[in-house]
Design a protein around this motif. Structure first.
Motif, PDB file in Angstrom:
ATOM      1  N   GLN A  52      72.343  63.816  39.235  1.00  0.00           N
ATOM      2  CA  GLN A  52      73.411  63.274  38.389  1.00  0.00           C
ATOM      3  C   GLN A  52      74.503  64.314  38.155  1.00  0.00           C
ATOM      4  N   LYS A  53      74.102  65.593  37.972  1.00  0.00           N
ATOM      5  CA  LYS A  53      75.104  66.656  37.807  1.00  0.00           C
ATOM      6  C   LYS A  53      75.952  66.789  39.066  1.00  0.00           C
ATOM      7  N   ILE A  54      75.271  66.779  40.226  1.00  0.00           N
ATOM      8  CA  ILE A  54      75.994  66.907  41.491  1.00  0.00           C
ATOM      9  C   ILE A  54      76.924  65.719  41.679  1.00  0.00           C
ATOM     10  N   ALA A  55      76.423  64.529  41.402  1.00  0.00           N
ATOM     11  CA  ALA A  55      77.242  63.319  41.551  1.00  0.00           C
ATOM     12  C   ALA A  55      78.431  63.363  40.597  1.00  0.00           C
ATOM     13  N   ALA A  56      78.188  63.789  39.354  1.00  0.00           N
ATOM     14  CA  ALA A  56      79.282  63.870  38.380  1.00  0.00           C
ATOM     15  C   ALA A  56      80.308  64.908  38.833  1.00  0.00           C
ATOM     16  N   GLY A  57      79.855  66.038  39.357  1.00  0.00           N
ATOM     17  CA  GLY A  57      80.767  67.060  39.853  1.00  0.00           C
ATOM     18  C   GLY A  57      81.586  66.554  41.027  1.00  0.00           C
TER      19      GLY A  57
END
Length: 166
Positions: A108-113
């Motif tokens: 989710q962090k990677i996707a949000a970034g």
């Protein structure tokens, strides 16, 4: 006629004779002999039959008890191993769920970034496109301004005449 009491005495005598013939035991020398034969028979049966049979039954009982004890020990060991493996399985499940949760959070962090980066890139491209449009608009106005001025003079000249427009 024969008196009744004679008949009665004859019947009693006959019954006594029949009872003497049908005796079960004679209390003479045969009774102790039969008792000795019975004791010898019991001893022989005990030595030849009952002791070996009793030994076989005792051995069988001991084998069964040993098997039951061994089975109980194995059952207890199996239950202990089952509990141990269930505890390990529960721990492994907790660990795997923690790893999955961590992986989801990282994803989710990677996707949000990546989404933020893409939005930023789109914003920059939009601003560049807007600047290009404004630049082309300005150059179009700059290029059209002399033509508009010339056309305006021509319209004024036709409407008002050449002498009034200078």
């Amino acid at each position: 006629m024969i008196p009744q009491w004679t008949l009665l005495l004859a019947a009693v005598a006959e019954v006594a004779e029949v009872a003497e013939k049908g005796k079960l035991f004679d209390f003479d020398a045969t009774l102790p002999l039969m008792a000795i034969q019975f004791v010898i028979l019991v001893g022989a049966l005990n030595i030849l039959f009952y002791k070996p049979l009793g030994k076989v039954l005792d051995d069988r009982d001991e084998y069964i008890r040993g098997g039951l004890g061994d089975a109980k020990a194995r059952l207890a060991e199996a239950e202990t191993l089952t509990k141990k493996y269930e505890a390990e399985l529960a721990g492994t499940r907790r660990e795997s769920q923690a790893v999955i949760a961590t992986a989801k959070a990282e994803a989710q962090k990677i996707a949000a970034g990546q989404i933020a980066e893409i939005q930023q890139t789109a914003q920059v491209q939009r601003e560049q496109a807007q600047a290009e449009i404004d630049k082309q608009k300005q150059s179009a106005f700059t290029a059209l301004e002399p033509q508009v001025e010339a056309l305006s003079r021509q319209i004024l000249t036709k409407l008002l005449g050449a002498e009034l427009v200078k």
